[in-house]
Every structure is written in C-alpha cells, then in structure tokens.
Motif scaffolding. Structure first.
Motif, PDB file in Angstrom:
ATOM      1  N   VAL A 112      -1.409 -13.751  -5.162  1.00 44.76           N
ATOM      2  CA  VAL A 112      -0.221 -13.146  -4.523  1.00 44.76           C
ATOM      3  C   VAL A 112      -0.598 -11.845  -3.822  1.00 44.76           C
ATOM      4  CG1 VAL A 112       2.025 -12.077  -4.966  1.00 44.76           C
ATOM      5  CG2 VAL A 112       1.433 -14.235  -6.083  1.00 44.76           C
ATOM      6  N   GLU A 113      -1.449 -11.017  -4.469  1.00 45.92           N
ATOM      7  CA  GLU A 113      -1.873  -9.755  -3.861  1.00 45.92           C
ATOM      8  C   GLU A 113      -2.648 -10.012  -2.562  1.00 45.92           C
ATOM      9  OE1 GLU A 113      -4.059  -7.581  -6.733  1.00 45.92           O
ATOM     10  OE2 GLU A 113      -2.297  -7.107  -7.986  1.00 45.92           O
ATOM     11  N   ARG A 114      -3.545 -11.007  -2.580  1.00 44.59           N
ATOM     12  CA  ARG A 114      -4.302 -11.333  -1.369  1.00 44.59           C
ATOM     13  C   ARG A 114      -3.359 -11.832  -0.272  1.00 44.59           C
ATOM     14  NH1 ARG A 114      -8.021 -13.496  -5.169  1.00 44.59           N
ATOM     15  NH2 ARG A 114      -7.305 -15.624  -4.766  1.00 44.59           N
ATOM     16  N   ASP A 115      -2.428 -12.722  -0.663  1.00 49.61           N
ATOM     17  CA  ASP A 115      -1.464 -13.238   0.321  1.00 49.61           C
ATOM     18  C   ASP A 115      -0.629 -12.102   0.906  1.00 49.61           C
ATOM     19  OD1 ASP A 115      -2.408 -15.719  -0.213  1.00 49.61           O
ATOM     20  OD2 ASP A 115      -0.684 -16.382  -1.411  1.00 49.61           O
ATOM     21  N   GLU A 116      -0.211 -11.182   0.040  1.00 45.12           N
ATOM     22  CA  GLU A 116       0.628 -10.070   0.499  1.00 45.12           C
ATOM     23  C   GLU A 116      -0.134  -9.202   1.494  1.00 45.12           C
ATOM     24  OE1 GLU A 116       3.692  -6.854  -1.492  1.00 45.12           O
ATOM     25  OE2 GLU A 116       1.838  -7.350  -2.566  1.00 45.12           O
ATOM     26  N   ARG A 117      -1.418  -8.931   1.224  1.00 43.53           N
ATOM     27  CA  ARG A 117      -2.217  -8.121   2.154  1.00 43.53           C
ATOM     28  C   ARG A 117      -2.329  -8.789   3.518  1.00 43.53           C
ATOM     29  NH1 ARG A 117      -5.593  -7.143  -2.335  1.00 43.53           N
ATOM     30  NH2 ARG A 117      -7.102  -8.698  -1.629  1.00 43.53           N
ATOM     31  N   GLN A 118      -2.576 -10.108   3.506  1.00 44.47           N
ATOM     32  CA  GLN A 118      -2.719 -10.826   4.773  1.00 44.47           C
ATOM     33  C   GLN A 118      -1.392 -10.869   5.529  1.00 44.47           C
ATOM     34  OE1 GLN A 118      -5.607 -11.214   5.454  1.00 44.47           O
ATOM     35  NE2 GLN A 118      -6.862 -11.966   3.782  1.00 44.47           N
ATOM     36  N   ILE A 119      -0.309 -11.105   4.805  1.00 43.63           N
ATOM     37  CA  ILE A 119       1.011 -11.144   5.450  1.00 43.63           C
ATOM     38  C   ILE A 119       1.383  -9.774   6.005  1.00 43.63           C
ATOM     39  CG2 ILE A 119       3.486 -11.453   5.006  1.00 43.63           C
ATOM     40  CD1 ILE A 119       2.640 -13.634   2.955  1.00 43.63           C
ATOM     41  N   ASN A 120       1.109  -8.717   5.252  1.00 44.49           N
ATOM     42  CA  ASN A 120       1.392  -7.358   5.735  1.00 44.49           C
ATOM     43  C   ASN A 120       0.583  -7.037   6.990  1.00 44.49           C
ATOM     44  OD1 ASN A 120       3.319  -6.726   3.815  1.00 44.49           O
ATOM     45  ND2 ASN A 120       1.823  -5.874   2.370  1.00 44.49           N
ATOM     46  N   SER A 121      -0.647  -7.532   7.043  1.00 47.93           N
ATOM     47  CA  SER A 121      -1.461  -7.329   8.251  1.00 47.93           C
ATOM     48  C   SER A 121      -0.808  -7.981   9.455  1.00 47.93           C
ATOM     49  CB  SER A 121      -2.872  -7.899   8.047  1.00 47.93           C
ATOM     50  OG  SER A 121      -3.570  -7.190   7.054  1.00 47.93           O
ATOM     51  N   LEU A 122      -0.336  -9.211   9.277  1.00 43.88           N
ATOM     52  CA  LEU A 122       0.355  -9.907  10.371  1.00 43.88           C
ATOM     53  C   LEU A 122       1.629  -9.179  10.773  1.00 43.88           C
ATOM     54  CD1 LEU A 122      -0.040 -13.637   9.276  1.00 43.88           C
ATOM     55  CD2 LEU A 122      -1.013 -12.579  11.324  1.00 43.88           C
ATOM     56  N   ILE A 123       2.392  -8.714   9.776  1.00 46.17           N
ATOM     57  CA  ILE A 123       3.634  -7.992  10.076  1.00 46.17           C
ATOM     58  C   ILE A 123       3.339  -6.720  10.864  1.00 46.17           C
ATOM     59  CG2 ILE A 123       5.516  -6.670   9.019  1.00 46.17           C
ATOM     60  CD1 ILE A 123       5.505  -8.746   6.743  1.00 46.17           C
ATOM     61  N   ARG A 124       2.258  -6.004  10.466  1.00 48.71           N
ATOM     62  CA  ARG A 124       1.904  -4.773  11.166  1.00 48.71           C
ATOM     63  C   ARG A 124       1.542  -5.055  12.629  1.00 48.71           C
ATOM     64  NH1 ARG A 124      -2.334  -3.666   8.667  1.00 48.71           N
ATOM     65  NH2 ARG A 124      -3.849  -4.078  10.331  1.00 48.71           N
ATOM     66  N   LEU A 125       0.779  -6.102  12.863  1.00 43.62           N
ATOM     67  CA  LEU A 125       0.411  -6.466  14.233  1.00 43.62           C
ATOM     68  C   LEU A 125       1.643  -6.796  15.059  1.00 43.62           C
ATOM     69  CD1 LEU A 125      -2.681  -8.728  13.481  1.00 43.62           C
ATOM     70  CD2 LEU A 125      -2.730  -6.422  14.436  1.00 43.62           C
ATOM     71  N   ILE A 126       2.540  -7.579  14.483  1.00 43.66           N
ATOM     72  CA  ILE A 126       3.756  -7.973  15.207  1.00 43.66           C
ATOM     73  C   ILE A 126       4.634  -6.757  15.488  1.00 43.66           C
ATOM     74  CG2 ILE A 126       5.902  -9.297  15.008  1.00 43.66           C
ATOM     75  CD1 ILE A 126       4.242 -11.349  13.347  1.00 43.66           C
ATOM     76  N   GLU A 127       4.770  -5.861  14.506  1.00 45.07           N
ATOM     77  CA  GLU A 127       5.588  -4.658  14.690  1.00 45.07           C
ATOM     78  C   GLU A 127       5.009  -3.757  15.778  1.00 45.07           C
ATOM     79  OE1 GLU A 127       8.465  -3.525  13.631  1.00 45.07           O
ATOM     80  OE2 GLU A 127       8.859  -5.398  12.578  1.00 45.07           O
ATOM     81  N   ASP A 128       3.681  -3.652  15.815  1.00 43.54           N
ATOM     82  CA  ASP A 128       3.054  -2.847  16.875  1.00 43.54           C
ATOM     83  C   ASP A 128       3.396  -3.399  18.254  1.00 43.54           C
ATOM     84  OD1 ASP A 128       1.992  -1.069  15.137  1.00 43.54           O
ATOM     85  OD2 ASP A 128      -0.085  -1.781  15.276  1.00 43.54           O
ATOM     86  N   MET A 129       3.279  -4.702  18.404  1.00 41.04           N
ATOM     87  CA  MET A 129       3.589  -5.318  19.704  1.00 41.04           C
ATOM     88  C   MET A 129       5.068  -5.157  20.043  1.00 41.04           C
ATOM     89  SD  MET A 129       1.190  -8.728  19.883  1.00 41.04           S
ATOM     90  CE  MET A 129       1.511  -9.348  18.230  1.00 41.04           C
ATOM     91  N   LEU A 130       5.939  -5.271  19.049  1.00 41.55           N
ATOM     92  CA  LEU A 130       7.368  -5.075  19.287  1.00 41.55           C
ATOM     93  C   LEU A 130       7.665  -3.629  19.679  1.00 41.55           C
ATOM     94  CD1 LEU A 130       8.961  -7.176  16.406  1.00 41.55           C
ATOM     95  CD2 LEU A 130       9.009  -7.690  18.853  1.00 41.55           C
ATOM     96  N   ASP A 131       6.984  -2.671  19.025  1.00 42.85           N
ATOM     97  CA  ASP A 131       7.202  -1.264  19.363  1.00 42.85           C
ATOM     98  C   ASP A 131       6.782  -0.967  20.795  1.00 42.85           C
ATOM     99  OD1 ASP A 131       8.392  -0.366  17.061  1.00 42.85           O
ATOM    100  OD2 ASP A 131       6.536   0.283  16.103  1.00 42.85           O
ATOM    101  N   VAL A 132       5.676  -1.542  21.237  1.00 47.87           N
ATOM    102  CA  VAL A 132       5.241  -1.343  22.629  1.00 47.87           C
ATOM    103  C   VAL A 132       6.301  -1.879  23.581  1.00 47.87           C
ATOM    104  CG1 VAL A 132       3.571  -2.054  24.370  1.00 47.87           C
ATOM    105  CG2 VAL A 132       2.776  -1.293  22.142  1.00 47.87           C
ATOM    106  N   SER A 133       6.839  -3.041  23.284  1.00 49.17           N
ATOM    107  CA  SER A 133       7.893  -3.613  24.124  1.00 49.17           C
ATOM    108  C   SER A 133       9.123  -2.712  24.135  1.00 49.17           C
ATOM    109  CB  SER A 133       8.259  -5.009  23.599  1.00 49.17           C
ATOM    110  OG  SER A 133       9.312  -5.563  24.362  1.00 49.17           O
ATOM    111  N   ARG A 134       9.495  -2.163  22.975  1.00 52.59           N
ATOM    112  CA  ARG A 134      10.654  -1.266  22.908  1.00 52.59           C
ATOM    113  C   ARG A 134      10.405   0.010  23.721  1.00 52.59           C
ATOM    114  NH1 ARG A 134      10.119  -2.320  16.843  1.00 52.59           N
ATOM    115  NH2 ARG A 134      11.467  -4.142  16.466  1.00 52.59           N
TER     116      ARG A 134
END
Length: 402
Positions: free
Chosen positions: A215-237
């Motif tokens: 679960v910890e490994r999955d959470e780290r990988q998912i958080n990495s994906l979320i961070r990447l997506i949020e960065d791209m969304l922030d640039v668009s905003r």
C-alpha cells in the motif's frame, strides 16, 4: 500624372517691368513664380524655397548674374538648380560662353521669344517634376525596404519563438512520457507480481506487513502521478488567468515548521536533514495551500540537489515582507541557469536526479507573484543555492513593528 507636384520658379532682374513681363509669360496654375530685384533678395529666396528653375538677368547693379550663379553652384542647397541667363547684350560667343562657364543650362537674348521661353520653362518644369516623382518613388521604395526588413526581422523572431515552442513541446512530451511511465511501471510491476502470487495461491505474499508495504509503494506511485497532473493543471490555470488564490490568515513560521516535520522521511531518504530557524511571528493573509506548495517545492529541490548536506530554512521579516529562506550546500546553479530556472519546462542538468516536469519553480514564482510578493535565487556553482520567498505583510503588522 505629375501635375500634383508644384513647381516654383525664380526670376531675378533689377527692373520691375522686366519681372512683370517675364512673370506674365511663364506663370501658370501649377507653378509659383518668385521675383527678386537683386542678388541679395534672390539668395534669401533660394535658401527658403526649392526652385525648379532660376532665370537670371546678367546685367544687374552690385552682384551680376554670373556672380550670383557662381554662388549658387558653390552652395549645397542650390547647386543643382538649373540656371537660364537673360541678356540684352549682343550674341557674341564669348559672352554666352561665360554664361555656360558659370553653370547655365541655357542662354536667352532680349527681346525674348515668348514661345521659346514658354517651351524652355515647360521642359525644366517637367524635368523637375520627374526628378521629384523619382525621388518620392525612391523614398517610398526605401520605406518599403525598411518595412520589409523590419517585417523580416519580426518573422525571424517569430520563427525562432515557434522553433523554441516546438522544442519545448517535444521536450515536454518526452519528459511527461518518462515521468508518467516511472510510477506507472511501478504500479504495473506490483500488479503483475500480485497476480502471479494469486495464480500460485501464495498466501504468504499477502501477510499484513507485506500488504502495508504494498500500500505504501502504491501510495507513493499514485502521489507521483497526482503531482504531475496537478503541475500540468496549474500551468493551464496560470495561462488562462484562472489560478485560484483563497486567502486566509495564518502564521508563515508555523506553516513552514509543520511542513518540515512532514519532510523528515524525505530528508532521511536523501541522507540529509533540515535545520529550521523561526524568527518573529509572521501572521499574514495568504493562500495557505499555495504557499505550502511553494515551500514544499523549494524543500524538495534543496534535498534533491543538496549533495546530502544539511538544508537550512529560516523565516524572518524584512522591509514589511514575510520571508522564507531555503539554503542548500549542493551543486549550485550557474549564472546562466539562474535566468532560466523560473521558465516553463526548464530543468538544470546535473549528475543529480532531475525528476519532474521542470514546472515547479515556474508555478512557484507565479503563485508568489499572485500574492504581490517575489522569489529570488542566489547561487555559486559548487557552493549551493539560496532561494528566498517574500510575501507582503498586513499594514497593521508593519506599523506595529515600527
């Protein structure tokens, strides 16, 4: 076609009756005749106007026509004006020769032949108009050439900008594909491994301790994906002017201190530590989530590029601003790179990890600017880097500090 070009004619004679007669002979709606009764009057008019033709009487008191012509030929403004001499003297060749030697283009004898005078004047007026029209065309061509050169320079700038944009797009797609693939590959491998254990009915692979680690490994990988997506969304905003800022009152030192506690595991993984020095309370009205995002980005970079050295963080007040300083002792940033690290998709190449989209500092600067503050960097290669974020404090707090 050339009638719009107005021609000015100068006639010089010491006798008023001669001037009136010659004026009546050569005047026209498309011409402007100026009269002078002496060489001095003629020189004054020559300096004031541009003449298509000057008709000079040879025999005048004071300065004669030949002397006036020599003065005209020696002056830049008047040296190219055609001169026609008029004389009542005989047709001796040496007299006419003196006139041509003085720069005349023609020589007329009194009594004047009205048809010949009109014809000659018309020729010089036409030549003047053609010369002026040619000059205007040359000026128009020069303006057109300058405009074309300016347009070409603008096109070249646009082309370079487009080429840069294409390179940025290609680099961005390459970075995105790499950065997204890393956590996805981890999730895919974990999933395949679990499927393999399930297919073999291997219950030992799913003990409570192993499940927690999964679960910890999955959470780290998912958080990495979320961070990447949020960065791209922030640039668009940011590009569309829709970056949301939701201000609330909080203490900057407390926010930074709490964030550093959350970074303990990340600091340990980087074989480093974070030292925090809190100054006076810095209560302000800012977007707590966004400011935490900025400081977290600076801490992440400091641990990533800090060469396992301690990272120093302090909060302080300076010039009516609440400031956060994050200092590492790692590879540092060259002066050239300091100019570009706040741009989109820019990452400083190094032997250290360069994970991420190269958007963190760009987004951080935009967030700080949206608060009316500023972010700066001071660095020397090989000696680490210091990033400072300053945010405006409320007016009441500034007055209390005085």
């Amino acid at each position: 076609m050339l009638s719009h070009i107005h021609a000015k004619l100068l006639i010089v004679d010491d006798l008023p009756e001669n001037l009136l007669a010659l004026d009546a002979l050569i005047k026209g709606e498309d011409r402007e005749v100026h009269q002078a009764q002496s060489a001095d009057q003629a020189l004054a008019l020559l300096l004031e106007h541009e003449f298509a033709l000057a008709i000079l009487d040879v025999q005048m008191p004071g300065m004669n026509g030949f002397e006036l012509a020599e003065l005209m030929r020696g002056t830049e403004k008047t040296k190219n004006i055609p001169i026609v001499f008029v004389s009542a003297a005989g047709r001796e060749m040496n007299y006419a020769f003196k006139g041509y030697e003085s720069g005349a283009v023609d020589f007329l004898h009194k009594p004047l032949d009205s048809l010949a005078v009109k014809s000659k004047v018309a020729v010089f007026v036409d030549l003047f108009r053609q010369r002026k029209a040619l000059g205007q065309q040359l000026e128009a061509l020069e303006r057109s050439r300058e405009e074309q050169e300016l347009l070409l320079a603008q096109l070249q700038v646009t082309r370079r900008e487009l080429e840069h944009a294409v390179r940025m797009r290609d680099d961005f797609m390459s970075i995105v594909s790499h950065e997204v693939r890393t956590p996805l590959n981890g999730l895919i491998l974990e999933t395949q491994l679990r499927k393999l254990h399930l297919a073999k009915d291997n219950a030992d692979a799913f003990t409570l301790d192993k499940m927690r680690a999964m679960v910890e490994r999955d959470e780290r990988q998912i958080n990495s994906l979320i961070r990447l997506i949020e960065d791209m969304l922030d640039v668009s905003r940011i590009r569309t002017g829709k970056l949301s800022i939701r201000p609330s009152q909080f203490d900057l030192g407390q926010l930074v201190g709490g964030l550093i506690e959350n970074f303990e595991a990340q600091a340990a993984a980087a074989e480093s530590r974070i030292e925090f020095e809190a100054g006076v309370p810095l209560a302000g009205v800012w977007d707590e989530f966004r400011i935490e995002q900025v400081v977290a980005n600076l801490l992440t970079n400091a641990l990533r590029y800090g060469a396992k050295s301690p990272v120093q963080v302090r909060t302080f007040e300076q010039g009516g601003m609440a400031c956060v300083e994050v200092r590492d002792h790692g590879i540092g940033i060259s002066e050239h790179n300091q100019q570009r690290i706040f741009q989109q998709f820019e990452r400083v190449a190094s032997s250290q990890s360069s994970a991420g989209l190269g958007l963190g500092l760009y987004i951080s600067e935009q967030i700080v600017l949206a608060h009316g503050g500023g972010i700066s960097v001071h660095s020397v290669e090989g000696e680490g880097a210091t990033f400072t974020v300053c945010l405006p404090l409320p007016q009441s707090l500034r007055e209390n500090d005085r």
